[in-house]
Design a protein around this motif. Sequence first.
Motif, PDB file in Angstrom:
ATOM      1  N   VAL B 260       5.591  -9.033  38.490  1.00  0.00           N
ATOM      2  CA  VAL B 260       6.778  -9.407  37.717  1.00  0.00           C
ATOM      3  C   VAL B 260       6.336  -9.799  36.312  1.00  0.00           C
ATOM      4  CG1 VAL B 260       8.674 -11.058  37.560  1.00  0.00           C
ATOM      5  CG2 VAL B 260       7.988 -10.171  39.792  1.00  0.00           C
ATOM      6  N   TRP B 261       6.996  -9.236  35.302  1.00  0.00           N
ATOM      7  CA  TRP B 261       6.600  -9.578  33.929  1.00  0.00           C
ATOM      8  C   TRP B 261       7.738  -9.392  32.942  1.00  0.00           C
ATOM      9  CZ3 TRP B 261       6.237  -5.660  30.068  1.00  0.00           C
ATOM     10  CH2 TRP B 261       6.272  -4.322  30.544  1.00  0.00           C
ATOM     11  N   VAL B 262       7.538  -9.977  31.763  1.00  0.00           N
ATOM     12  CA  VAL B 262       8.414  -9.717  30.613  1.00  0.00           C
ATOM     13  C   VAL B 262       7.498  -9.496  29.407  1.00  0.00           C
ATOM     14  CG1 VAL B 262      10.434 -11.041  31.381  1.00  0.00           C
ATOM     15  CG2 VAL B 262       8.602 -12.202  30.141  1.00  0.00           C
ATOM     16  N   PRO B 263       7.989  -8.842  28.371  1.00  0.00           N
ATOM     17  CA  PRO B 263       7.162  -8.714  27.162  1.00  0.00           C
ATOM     18  C   PRO B 263       6.906 -10.094  26.559  1.00  0.00           C
ATOM     19  CG  PRO B 263       9.058  -7.233  27.077  1.00  0.00           C
ATOM     20  CD  PRO B 263       9.292  -8.160  28.221  1.00  0.00           C
ATOM     21  N   ARG B 264       5.720 -10.274  26.015  1.00  0.00           N
ATOM     22  CA  ARG B 264       5.403 -11.598  25.423  1.00  0.00           C
ATOM     23  C   ARG B 264       6.285 -11.861  24.200  1.00  0.00           C
ATOM     24  NH1 ARG B 264       1.544 -14.558  27.684  1.00  0.00           N
ATOM     25  NH2 ARG B 264      -0.001 -13.462  28.948  1.00  0.00           N
ATOM     26  N   LYS B 265       6.648 -10.768  23.534  1.00  0.00           N
ATOM     27  CA  LYS B 265       7.495 -10.935  22.353  1.00  0.00           C
ATOM     28  C   LYS B 265       8.959 -10.857  22.779  1.00  0.00           C
ATOM     29  CE  LYS B 265       8.075  -7.783  19.106  1.00  0.00           C
ATOM     30  NZ  LYS B 265       7.599  -6.608  18.426  1.00  0.00           N
ATOM     31  N   PRO B 266       9.701 -11.959  22.663  1.00  0.00           N
ATOM     32  CA  PRO B 266      11.108 -11.917  23.108  1.00  0.00           C
ATOM     33  C   PRO B 266      11.874 -10.819  22.368  1.00  0.00           C
ATOM     34  CG  PRO B 266      10.429 -14.165  22.601  1.00  0.00           C
ATOM     35  CD  PRO B 266       9.326 -13.273  22.136  1.00  0.00           C
ATOM     36  N   GLY B 267      12.709 -10.109  23.076  1.00  0.00           N
ATOM     37  CA  GLY B 267      13.527  -9.076  22.459  1.00  0.00           C
ATOM     38  C   GLY B 267      12.780  -7.791  22.148  1.00  0.00           C
ATOM     39  N   ASP B 268      11.537  -7.683  22.650  1.00  0.00           N
ATOM     40  CA  ASP B 268      10.749  -6.464  22.431  1.00  0.00           C
ATOM     41  C   ASP B 268      11.540  -5.241  22.868  1.00  0.00           C
ATOM     42  OD1 ASP B 268       8.774  -4.508  22.336  1.00  0.00           O
ATOM     43  OD2 ASP B 268       7.197  -5.950  22.870  1.00  0.00           O
ATOM     44  N   LYS B 269      11.757  -4.311  21.935  1.00  0.00           N
ATOM     45  CA  LYS B 269      12.629  -3.174  22.235  1.00  0.00           C
ATOM     46  C   LYS B 269      11.865  -1.958  22.765  1.00  0.00           C
ATOM     47  CE  LYS B 269      16.924  -4.263  20.395  1.00  0.00           C
ATOM     48  NZ  LYS B 269      16.825  -5.683  20.826  1.00  0.00           N
ATOM     49  N   ARG B 270      10.534  -2.029  22.778  1.00  0.00           N
ATOM     50  CA  ARG B 270       9.764  -0.857  23.206  1.00  0.00           C
ATOM     51  C   ARG B 270       9.995  -0.573  24.692  1.00  0.00           C
ATOM     52  NH1 ARG B 270       3.865  -2.742  21.556  1.00  0.00           N
ATOM     53  NH2 ARG B 270       4.823  -4.707  22.174  1.00  0.00           N
ATOM     54  N   PRO B 271       9.912   0.708  25.064  1.00  0.00           N
ATOM     55  CA  PRO B 271       9.967   1.005  26.496  1.00  0.00           C
ATOM     56  C   PRO B 271       8.797   0.328  27.212  1.00  0.00           C
ATOM     57  CG  PRO B 271      10.087   3.022  25.183  1.00  0.00           C
ATOM     58  CD  PRO B 271       9.761   1.903  24.238  1.00  0.00           C
ATOM     59  N   ALA B 272       9.023  -0.090  28.453  1.00  0.00           N
ATOM     60  CA  ALA B 272       8.029  -0.877  29.183  1.00  0.00           C
ATOM     61  C   ALA B 272       6.654  -0.236  29.174  1.00  0.00           C
ATOM     62  CB  ALA B 272       8.504  -1.075  30.615  1.00  0.00           C
ATOM     63  N   GLU B 279       0.136  -7.576  25.926  1.00  0.00           N
ATOM     64  CA  GLU B 279       1.408  -8.074  25.400  1.00  0.00           C
ATOM     65  C   GLU B 279       2.443  -8.277  26.500  1.00  0.00           C
ATOM     66  OE1 GLU B 279       2.621  -5.826  21.873  1.00  0.00           O
ATOM     67  OE2 GLU B 279       0.492  -5.358  21.605  1.00  0.00           O
ATOM     68  N   ARG B 280       1.964  -8.275  27.752  1.00  0.00           N
ATOM     69  CA  ARG B 280       2.866  -8.521  28.882  1.00  0.00           C
ATOM     70  C   ARG B 280       2.635  -9.925  29.433  1.00  0.00           C
ATOM     71  NH1 ARG B 280       2.569  -2.994  32.538  1.00  0.00           N
ATOM     72  NH2 ARG B 280       3.186  -1.555  30.888  1.00  0.00           N
ATOM     73  N   PHE B 281       3.703 -10.599  29.738  1.00  0.00           N
ATOM     74  CA  PHE B 281       3.614 -11.955  30.253  1.00  0.00           C
ATOM     75  C   PHE B 281       3.881 -11.924  31.761  1.00  0.00           C
ATOM     76  CE2 PHE B 281       5.821 -16.391  30.164  1.00  0.00           C
ATOM     77  CZ  PHE B 281       4.676 -16.971  30.695  1.00  0.00           C
ATOM     78  N   TYR B 282       2.781 -11.943  32.532  1.00  0.00           N
ATOM     79  CA  TYR B 282       2.912 -11.990  34.001  1.00  0.00           C
ATOM     80  C   TYR B 282       3.061 -13.456  34.397  1.00  0.00           C
ATOM     81  CZ  TYR B 282       1.302  -7.140  33.961  1.00  0.00           C
ATOM     82  OH  TYR B 282       1.181  -5.797  33.741  1.00  0.00           O
ATOM     83  N   PHE B 283       4.275 -13.972  34.200  1.00  0.00           N
ATOM     84  CA  PHE B 283       4.446 -15.435  34.261  1.00  0.00           C
ATOM     85  C   PHE B 283       4.165 -16.019  35.639  1.00  0.00           C
ATOM     86  CE2 PHE B 283       8.745 -14.994  35.983  1.00  0.00           C
ATOM     87  CZ  PHE B 283       9.171 -13.770  35.460  1.00  0.00           C
TER      88      PHE B 283
END
Lengths: 258, 594, 224
Positions: B260-272, B279-283
């Motif tokens: 499970v992850w989100v991009p580290r940069k909030p609102g990152d528009k790039r495709p996953a 640059e992925r935040f595996y929180f």
Amino acid sequence: MDTAAPGGGNSGRKVVVRVKRRPDTREEPRWEEFALDWRPHMNIIICLRDIAERPVTRDGHATTPVSYEASCLEEVCGACAMLINGVSRQACSTLVDSLEQPIRIEPLTKFPVVRDLVVDRSIMFENLKRMKCWVPLDGTYDLGPGPRISPEVQEKYYPLARCITCGNCLEVCPQVNENSDFVGAAILSQVRLFNAHPTGAMHMKERLAAVMGPGGVADCANAQNCVEVCPKQIPLTESIAEVNRQAIREAVFGWLLG
Amino acid sequence: MREPKIIVVGGGLAGLMAVIRAAEAGVPVDLFSIVPVKRSHSVCAQGGINAAKNLKGEGDSTDRHFDDTVYGGDFLANQGPVKRMCEAAPGIIDMLDRMGVMFNRTAEGLLDFRRFGGTLFHRTAFAGATTGQQMLYALDEQVRRFESERKVKKYEGWTFLSAVLDDHRVCRGICAMDLKTMEVRTFPADAAIFCTGGIGAVFGRSTNSVVCTGSAQSALFQQGANYANAEFIQVHPTAIPGEDKCRLMSESARGEGGRVWVPRKPGDKRPAKQIPEAERFYFLEEWYPKYGNLVPRDIATRAIHKVVYTQKMGLEGAPAVYLDVSHIPRETLDRKLEGILEIYEKFLGVDPREHPMRVFPAMHYTMGGLWIDNTNQATNVSGIYAAGECEYQYHGANRLGANSLVSCIYGGMVAAPAAIRYAGGLDKGCESVPTIVYENERRRQEQINDTMLHAEGTENPVTIWKEMGDWMTEHVTVVRNNPDLERTDAKLQELADRFKKINLSDRTSWANQTLSFCRELQNMLVLARCITRGALARNESRGAHYKPDFPDRNDAEWLKTTRAHYDCGTIKFTYEPVDTSTIPPRARRYDAKA
Amino acid sequence: MSTHPLTMSASKTDDQSAFFWRKLHSLSGIVPVGVFLAEHFWSNSYVLVSPEKYDAVGQELQTLPFRPIIEAAGIWLPILFHAGYGFYIWGKGKSNAFAYPWMHNWMYTLQRWSGLIAFLFIGWHVYTARFLTGGRSNFVTVHDDLSNNLYAAFYLVGVLAASFHLGNGIWNFLCKWGLAATTRAQRAAAYLGAAVAVSFTLAGILIVYSARYNFHPFARYIQQ
């Protein structure tokens, strides 16, 4: 509240749906047309729910919510099979955007209609009974592990065990109709499954006796529509051929070699 | 000696298991189900079933399973029943194996086991990603066999309306309605076992099937059965949000290596796919290094909430995170997870083998349910038993993944013999109950139908249901605040008032789904209040119940079972101690280092 | 606890006659009817060598020992059974090729119509070639018949129907007798059936052409 209520949509796009209604088993069917607000990822279930929330036809006549069967909404319970634009399929996994409009929704034709889109598919469960589709167990008390099964065999037969008894394969089969008592592909595929299980195989002869009886495997005429329409991509035609082979072997050699 | 007569309501795993046990004992059973039993909600269970078979050489044991379950449930579960369940689990797996459940296998032909949330052991047996379906079918086949031997009679397409209680408030049968003819009929029995499943519909959109309304439990609650731990609602961390339902993406996706992850940069528009590892935040992995993506569900769900709502890091600002299995070989995915990946593909048109899935938490399960005793699955109403999700016994404040299937089977196994023992011990069976008792109950139920059918109001039941669902989801799931709970309770009362002014757009007496839905809705509104009020009262945080104003578990005041009583329209709570006789409560932390 | 029987619940003895007849029907289309069709095409293809050779082979066949019994048991009865039971089966199905236009579903429908056409053609063919000639059909009578455009057209339709029916029937047979059980084997069986249908059609057209236009491409075999 982010739910877009019917009538509250803002895109202006409409989904036109025609539903074949039949209030009960005595009355003749009639068509009703509805105009619903389009939303992304809409499926047929959402359309029917919209109608339930505002049961008014396109030309403004008040009507009743459409009766239909549905349960899991993720294509694993088998409840919501119906004819959508003339094709037998599950309403939950049929997305509005993949369909031509107006969308025609009708009940399955091979089963008795109860009301609107609700049909009685109990014949399928009866046939599972007739074909003895089970592993005979001595009891549910603790008797240790079951037979060992190789991963290859598991991978071959697990897909058969995913049959959801939706009835799509019966609906599209030209051999299933009021003139015939053909049990259909789904049931024959279950026969194959239980004949393949090490314990189930111990009672293969009884199952084959049933399968060689009225409405059994010989009634398949190889139109192979079943495998085209199966929502679970079960290799139904392989199952039927396999059961055919078992039955032929039993018929030809059963009396000869015992 | 007279032959006892048993009724089972609900044809999911628990119900079918109870039926099989009764039929094996030679006791005639009537089985009632809204849907053909093969379509019960158990089919939706995906990931697997837990049992400490220790087939991976990890030193797993039923004691470890017991400890994980109690710890995962934040010590709210009564330990006696949980211990017995965990001890029975390996035998249950063997039984299912013998029934022909197509469990995945190892090279040696033994059962394969995968990892699941809240444990460090490979303890979960699985049949692809459709384990519940496979298990339900196996039991269904056994029941069909008993049916063909005339040991079981099925009433499929009947909905339960109420229990028939005699003057001593003892259950003497049930009252049910045929969903086709709308006939209301009573069925005498010495004991009734309720296996009526989940309550997802109370929350509008959940991972549950349409039939999971909790209506039966609520009806029994209103007839005097107690309801326990209602406030403990499991929100599954990974589901695909949808307008009609939220489709579950099983924990097994993470059990097989999903991240499970989100991009580290909030609102990152790039495709996953274009976002590099760094640059992925595996929180989950960063916050809970020992358990990683397999922390229990309440923990994972709150983590996702924190990432999305506190840290504003949801995908493109939306309430969603990635569940990524695209790094796992396609062949492995198809062998072990096909069933769920297919769901994602069909409903969203994106292949999750290639692209990370967008998921968000959704209401999934109720730990709470009908109060039952610690040994017999018996409710406080004589003759009424309960098993499966509709009772409260096995999961405490949070259920571990893959424990629900084992609790269903185990509950059914215990309930049937207990009900038969009870029925056999009765001085007088249901045959000696005056017919007027049944007649009165039938009339009472028909009266309710009549009132609804002839109501001349303006309210649409679907609208009321949607409002209830939205309020419950917003205020009574992951994060709970007392002012919001108060407002929700007021809203629910408003909805109950509005319900009195409904207008059924269908007044026919043939397969009238609007009528049966209204009856369910009336019961859901009661259950919703029971959940909300229970949550309001419990000023602590424990398992799935989280109040930011009371962030810690408070054993001194709240290590106790909530027991709701219904009395003429009001809900009252009493509290009783939890059985902690074997494992003393300890702090529950999954963030410790490995 | 009462024990339940180790065996499954007693089954009523199922009537298996339909199974027997269905499988016999499928088999009879291959052996002997399909085999006879192959033989018939084979013996007629001698027309491609020369009219004399053609007549000689015809003479040879007409002087087979036990001919009436062989014909009745190996040709007429099987064809009548295959056709008769085929019509019965047709009556029990309801074609839906327009609603579900998948290839095998079309084959299902065409199998029925091609069977009907082939049966009508065979009836007419037997009538003209056997009864009208008093059993003395030879190159001259056949050539005369085929010189008639309508006759020739009906021959072509009959050849096409029979060839398709046999080719598709082979595929059906292999599936229905469980000899082609996997999807892969069924695909192979379909190719085999298609190959049979195409070669029979081509051979049939060639024979008709040969008899009509006195075209004998293999005549040089004799000169060698």
